[in-house]
Design a protein around this motif. Sequence first.
Motif, PDB file in Angstrom:
ATOM      1  N   PRO A   1      11.768  56.912 -90.040  1.00  0.00           N
ATOM      2  CA  PRO A   1      11.845  56.739 -88.587  1.00  0.00           C
ATOM      3  C   PRO A   1      11.084  55.499 -88.112  1.00  0.00           C
ATOM      4  CG  PRO A   1      10.250  58.424 -89.133  1.00  0.00           C
ATOM      5  CD  PRO A   1      10.882  58.025 -90.429  1.00  0.00           C
ATOM      6  N   TYR A   2      11.499  54.991 -86.961  1.00  0.00           N
ATOM      7  CA  TYR A   2      10.826  53.843 -86.363  1.00  0.00           C
ATOM      8  C   TYR A   2      10.798  53.972 -84.840  1.00  0.00           C
ATOM      9  CZ  TYR A   2      15.468  52.058 -85.064  1.00  0.00           C
ATOM     10  OH  TYR A   2      16.725  51.913 -84.514  1.00  0.00           O
ATOM     11  N   ASP A   3       9.803  53.319 -84.231  1.00  0.00           N
ATOM     12  CA  ASP A   3       9.777  53.114 -82.783  1.00  0.00           C
ATOM     13  C   ASP A   3      10.218  51.694 -82.446  1.00  0.00           C
ATOM     14  OD1 ASP A   3       8.688  55.716 -82.126  1.00  0.00           O
ATOM     15  OD2 ASP A   3       6.802  54.993 -82.989  1.00  0.00           O
ATOM     16  N   ARG A   4       9.826  50.759 -83.308  1.00  0.00           N
ATOM     17  CA  ARG A   4      10.296  49.373 -83.196  1.00  0.00           C
ATOM     18  C   ARG A   4      10.755  48.943 -84.588  1.00  0.00           C
ATOM     19  NH1 ARG A   4       9.154  50.929 -78.890  1.00  0.00           N
ATOM     20  NH2 ARG A   4       7.944  49.935 -77.229  1.00  0.00           N
ATOM     21  N   LEU A   5      11.784  48.103 -84.588  1.00  0.00           N
ATOM     22  CA  LEU A   5      12.369  47.662 -85.857  1.00  0.00           C
ATOM     23  C   LEU A   5      12.565  46.163 -85.815  1.00  0.00           C
ATOM     24  CD1 LEU A   5      13.863  48.274 -88.587  1.00  0.00           C
ATOM     25  CD2 LEU A   5      15.939  48.528 -87.237  1.00  0.00           C
ATOM     26  N   LEU A   6      12.158  45.494 -86.884  1.00  0.00           N
ATOM     27  CA  LEU A   6      12.409  44.057 -87.023  1.00  0.00           C
ATOM     28  C   LEU A   6      13.379  43.827 -88.164  1.00  0.00           C
ATOM     29  CD1 LEU A   6      11.856  41.085 -86.326  1.00  0.00           C
ATOM     30  CD2 LEU A   6      10.002  41.140 -88.002  1.00  0.00           C
ATOM     31  N   LEU A   7      14.498  43.203 -87.842  1.00  0.00           N
ATOM     32  CA  LEU A   7      15.456  42.776 -88.859  1.00  0.00           C
ATOM     33  C   LEU A   7      15.089  41.359 -89.291  1.00  0.00           C
ATOM     34  CD1 LEU A   7      19.062  43.859 -87.784  1.00  0.00           C
ATOM     35  CD2 LEU A   7      17.927  44.367 -89.944  1.00  0.00           C
ATOM     36  N   ALA A   8      14.679  41.223 -90.532  1.00  0.00           N
ATOM     37  CA  ALA A   8      14.321  39.919 -91.077  1.00  0.00           C
ATOM     38  C   ALA A   8      14.919  39.803 -92.469  1.00  0.00           C
ATOM     39  CB  ALA A   8      12.805  39.760 -91.105  1.00  0.00           C
ATOM     40  N   THR A   9      16.217  40.034 -92.537  1.00  0.00           N
ATOM     41  CA  THR A   9      16.909  40.116 -93.825  1.00  0.00           C
ATOM     42  C   THR A   9      17.189  38.755 -94.443  1.00  0.00           C
ATOM     43  OG1 THR A   9      18.936  40.397 -92.524  1.00  0.00           O
ATOM     44  CG2 THR A   9      17.955  42.373 -93.461  1.00  0.00           C
ATOM     45  N   GLY A  10      16.998  37.676 -93.686  1.00  0.00           N
ATOM     46  CA  GLY A  10      17.118  36.339 -94.250  1.00  0.00           C
ATOM     47  C   GLY A  10      18.536  35.955 -94.633  1.00  0.00           C
ATOM     48  N   ALA A  11      18.624  35.064 -95.591  1.00  0.00           N
ATOM     49  CA  ALA A  11      19.911  34.543 -96.031  1.00  0.00           C
ATOM     50  C   ALA A  11      20.026  34.707 -97.535  1.00  0.00           C
ATOM     51  CB  ALA A  11      20.063  33.076 -95.640  1.00  0.00           C
ATOM     52  N   GLU A  12      21.246  34.619 -98.025  1.00  0.00           N
ATOM     53  CA  GLU A  12      21.488  34.685 -99.461  1.00  0.00           C
ATOM     54  C   GLU A  12      22.267  33.449 -99.896  1.00  0.00           C
ATOM     55  OE1 GLU A  12      23.755  38.143-100.236  1.00  0.00           O
ATOM     56  OE2 GLU A  12      25.338  37.662 -98.816  1.00  0.00           O
ATOM     57  N   PRO A  13      22.049  32.985-101.113  1.00  0.00           N
ATOM     58  CA  PRO A  13      22.744  31.782-101.569  1.00  0.00           C
ATOM     59  C   PRO A  13      24.260  31.996-101.638  1.00  0.00           C
ATOM     60  CG  PRO A  13      20.913  32.343-103.024  1.00  0.00           C
ATOM     61  CD  PRO A  13      21.127  33.515-102.127  1.00  0.00           C
ATOM     62  N   VAL A  14      24.989  30.969-101.261  1.00  0.00           N
ATOM     63  CA  VAL A  14      26.433  30.969-101.481  1.00  0.00           C
ATOM     64  C   VAL A  14      26.664  30.750-102.971  1.00  0.00           C
ATOM     65  CG1 VAL A  14      28.610  29.809-100.976  1.00  0.00           C
ATOM     66  CG2 VAL A  14      26.889  30.083 -99.167  1.00  0.00           C
ATOM     67  N   ARG A  15      27.452  31.603-103.570  1.00  0.00           N
ATOM     68  CA  ARG A  15      27.650  31.537-105.017  1.00  0.00           C
ATOM     69  C   ARG A  15      28.984  30.871-105.364  1.00  0.00           C
ATOM     70  NH1 ARG A  15      23.650  34.393-107.374  1.00  0.00           N
ATOM     71  NH2 ARG A  15      22.502  35.824-105.988  1.00  0.00           N
ATOM     72  N   LEU A  16      28.997  30.206-106.478  1.00  0.00           N
ATOM     73  CA  LEU A  16      30.217  29.582-106.957  1.00  0.00           C
ATOM     74  C   LEU A  16      31.268  30.661-107.261  1.00  0.00           C
ATOM     75  CD1 LEU A  16      28.670  26.981-109.438  1.00  0.00           C
ATOM     76  CD2 LEU A  16      29.675  26.480-107.200  1.00  0.00           C
ATOM     77  N   THR A  17      32.504  30.348-106.970  1.00  0.00           N
ATOM     78  CA  THR A  17      33.604  31.297-107.243  1.00  0.00           C
ATOM     79  C   THR A  17      34.608  30.707-108.222  1.00  0.00           C
ATOM     80  OG1 THR A  17      34.796  30.478-105.295  1.00  0.00           O
ATOM     81  CG2 THR A  17      33.383  32.400-104.988  1.00  0.00           C
TER      82      THR A  17
END
Length: 506
Positions: A223-239
């Motif tokens: 549970p939370y009363d306040r939530l911080l989303l700080a999920t950042g970024a992920e590298p773009v991968r070669l396909t």
Amino acid sequence: MVENQSASGPDLSQGIPVHALHEGKLLGHVGGKDVLVVRTADGIFAIDALCSHYHGPLVDGLVEGNTVRCPWHHACFDLRSGEAVRAPALSPLSCWEVDQRDGKLFVQNKRDQPKQEQPARSDTPEKVIIIGGGAAGFAAAEMLRRRNYQGSIVMLSADTAGPVDRPNLSKDYLAGSAPEEWLPLRSDKYYSKQNIDVRLRTEVTAIDVTARHVVTGNGDKIPYDRLLLATGAEPVRLTIPGADQPNVYTLRTLDDSRAIIAAAKSSRRAVVTGASFIGLEVAASLRARDIEVHVVAPAKCPMERVLGPELGDFIRALHEEHGVIFHLEDTVVAIEGSKVRLKSGAVLEADFVVAGIGVRPRLALAEQAGLAIDDGVVVNAHLETSVPGIYAAGDIARWPDPHSGRSIRVEHWVVAQRQGQIAALNMLGRQEKFESVPFFWSQHYDIPINYVGHAGKWDEIVIDGDIKAKDCTLQYKSGGQVLATVTIYRDLESLEAEVRMEREIA
């Protein structure tokens, strides 16, 4: 990040003439410790002389009001308290008592650190959850405890390591000139002492905005009363074919950097795909390890989209001087063992490949929770999302930039830290606007490039000085307005540009 080896300037404990401060700053020492004495309109202050981030010399910085800013990476300290009021510095500096008598100034004793304010609002949250263990998440947790928040802080991170100095992963650490013990932002003991519950290797799979809890991969509901989303970024991968080979790397985490270092120890040649900041910093670091490096990128000029052709040409020439081989206006189409095939038909030999083709924000959780999305998580000036009580900071946040008048999202380490700090204050009810001017730095060999502001597009670049001589300032303008300033070895001008932009939005 090297401490000063010998004391500088006069012995302040023996006194200096008051008129010695005619230029407003003076560097001296007390008991072998370097101390900076500063005169402002409000008095005379004495503070540790080296920034607590990378030990930059504050005597070469900028005094603005009752603060001093570091010339290297724009950290800012309160001269009255020593508090690091602006990232990337997080630790305070010691302040010293200044006595005046008989026409002299004496600095002899440290002052006690002032106690931070206690949250006094009736709506102070009891439970704070931070999703993400990067720059924004750590800065938020640190600021909450700095402001003596006494409630629960749970940091949920998918990483295997705690918060680290991510810029170093592509710079000195990767180059072999910084030991791994420099990387953690804080020791394990810090989190225990501050009662910050850091849960590594923990994936958050859902946010229930109605029940106000998050769900982890193992089914826990927190549970939370306040939530911080700080999920950042992920590298773009070669396909492309072969992109899943074990000798193909991206760089985002400490584990990624360790893996590249391990590969470099037994290798002679590497290919870097992409001429981004990360890609070129990786190239410079690998050259420091005497690895033959080929950079493959589709652009005509490295970094032209971000920095313009003049500085892009300089960066290319700089890397070529250090032995990097460019294959521009080309792309990698396949990796076959140690052979890297290019669209042009060329084949490069490589022991390993590093993909530096950009990053993308991690938005899945925000989308699942129903938050407003627009190439990022939309937040207001207080960094609060479309759902009350949920904040976003760092690479995922799109905020209203008061300088440009547009909504922007940037992927800068310092911006993420500063946003985490403001989000923390607002979770405590402070209602502070995020008005910091974006800043980042990039290091190529021994050449630092400092960037203040944000110029997605421009119609004019005004160059002062000589880029080739590594002594220049570039202003990126649109409609006559300066949107960004880039400097090489003009640290004070970079700080002055930052202050001018701040005043424009004040």
